[in-house]
Design a protein around this motif. Structure first.
Motif, mmCIF file in Angstrom:
data_model
loop_
_atom_site.group_PDB
_atom_site.id
_atom_site.type_symbol
_atom_site.label_atom_id
_atom_site.label_comp_id
_atom_site.label_asym_id
_atom_site.label_seq_id
_atom_site.Cartn_x
_atom_site.Cartn_y
_atom_site.Cartn_z
ATOM 1 N N ASN A 12 -6.944 15.159 13.635
ATOM 2 C CA ASN A 12 -6.946 14.842 12.212
ATOM 3 C C ASN A 12 -6.576 16.021 11.338
ATOM 4 O O ASN A 12 -6.800 15.991 10.136
ATOM 5 N N PRO A 14 -3.679 19.547 10.824
ATOM 6 C CA PRO A 14 -2.469 20.228 11.301
ATOM 7 C C PRO A 14 -2.813 21.530 12.005
ATOM 8 O O PRO A 14 -3.529 22.362 11.459
ATOM 9 N N SER A 17 0.492 24.662 11.434
ATOM 10 C CA SER A 17 1.575 24.033 10.689
ATOM 11 C C SER A 17 2.422 25.080 9.973
ATOM 12 O O SER A 17 2.123 26.277 9.992
ATOM 13 N N LEU A 237 -6.917 14.945 4.400
ATOM 14 C CA LEU A 237 -6.870 14.112 5.600
ATOM 15 C C LEU A 237 -8.266 13.638 5.992
ATOM 16 O O LEU A 237 -8.453 12.491 6.415
ATOM 17 N N LEU A 257 -4.351 7.992 11.463
ATOM 18 C CA LEU A 257 -3.630 8.303 10.234
ATOM 19 C C LEU A 257 -2.172 7.867 10.347
ATOM 20 O O LEU A 257 -1.521 8.091 11.371
ATOM 21 N N LYS A 259 1.912 7.732 8.708
ATOM 22 C CA LYS A 259 2.829 8.692 8.097
ATOM 23 C C LYS A 259 2.587 8.770 6.589
ATOM 24 O O LYS A 259 2.679 9.840 5.987
ATOM 25 N N ASP A 261 -0.281 8.268 5.126
ATOM 26 C CA ASP A 261 -1.523 9.034 4.958
ATOM 27 C C ASP A 261 -1.224 10.529 4.983
ATOM 28 O O ASP A 261 -1.748 11.302 4.165
ATOM 29 N N TRP A 262 -0.402 10.937 5.930
ATOM 30 C CA TRP A 262 -0.065 12.356 6.054
ATOM 31 C C TRP A 262 0.702 12.848 4.828
ATOM 32 O O TRP A 262 0.431 13.942 4.314
#
Length: 286
Positions: A12, A14, A17, A237, A257, A259, A261-262
């Protein structure tokens, strides 16, 4: 609901990233590889308890150079060790994770909420401390960081409640809470939530909301701009997943989740990170 296998993409948050500086990403990737490997060992249904514990011990022994790595698969631990020494990072950020995964290997049963959150402080909080440490953040950030990690971990437990009970024969929900709400372990294997399980889930999520509230101070006390943006996304998130878990049946489908949501979390999270006013930190009371 189809039985699925946990993967890194199911997380949940990254990991390493683009919001994290390019210089730190290789170290973050190695750290996460160590955590993921240990987690996979503990969750491997093909290994018995003894085999799991031996494999986890081997990872620790290589880290401390008690033995050499016998396979290429584990050789990266030598490089991770050197990185930790170079960055003056405590090995406890790695070995604390192994404490939790050994509990998993033994299928430890939790009786109280306090026991569950203590487990999460071994299994998840070290990740938060690691991220804060490599960004040279004040230790005052560690407590709210732990709250965020525990919240994320418990959300994960709810997402995987059927998977864990069916495939791993493991139940993270404290037995005292199951008894209080009249939920049986066999109820976790059904095709949909019983009214009692739904009530229990909502009670757990109320506790998770409290943890998230404790964690939100991070946006005002973290100094690193990049890490603040990352935390903004993670918090967004976490809120989105909480709402999905409240509305959706965790036994009837994989709650995950999307796309959208992200995308929403990235936009809202970065905005939070950019516009949250900083607070003065103090280590008093720690």
């Amino acid at each position: 609901m189809k039985t699925r296998h946990k993967q890194a993409k199911d997380e949940n948050f990254p990991v390493g990233s683009l919001l994290i500086s390019k210089e730190l990403r290789p170290l973050v990737a190695k750290y996460y590889k160590f955590a993921r490997m240990a987690d996979d060992i503990a969750d491997n249904p093909k290994l018995n308890m003894k085999q799991k514990l031996q494999a986890l011990d081997e990872m620790e022994d290589i880290l401390y150079q008690r033995i050499g790595s016998k396979s290429k698969k584990l050789s990266f631990i030598n490089g991770l060790r050197k990185d930790f020494i170079s960055e003056n990072l405590s090995f406890s950020l790695l070995t604390d994770l192994l404490v939790a995964f050994r509990q998993d290997a033994r299928n430890f049963t939790y009786e109280t909420w306090a026991q569950l959150t203590e487990y999460c402080r071994w299994s998840a909080a070290p990740v938060g401390r690691f991220m804060l440490a490599i960004h040279n953040e004040n230790p005052s950030t560690y407590l709210p960081g732990a709250s965020l990690c525990v919240a994320l971990q418990i959300e994960n437990h709810l997402q995987d409640i059927k998977y864990d009970a069916k495939l791993l024969k493991r139940v993270y929900i404290p037995s005292g809470m199951l008894k209080k709400f009249g939920v049986k372990v066999k109820d976790l294997l059904k095709d949909k939530e019983t009214p009692a399980l739904n009530s229990l889930k909502k009670d757990i999520l109320q506790k998770v909301k409290g943890l998230i509230k404790e964690a939100e101070v991070l946006l005002s006390i973290v100094k690193s701009r990049r890490l603040k943006l990352e935390l903004g996304v993670i918090l967004s998130l976490t809120h989105i997943m909480l709402k999905k878990l409240e509305k959706e049946d965790v036994l009837a489908k994989d709650v995950k989740l999307s796309k959208t949501d992200w995308l929403k979390a990235v936009v809202c999270g970065i905005a939070k990170g950019l516009f949250t006013k900083p607070k003065t930190l103090t280590t008093k009371g720690l």
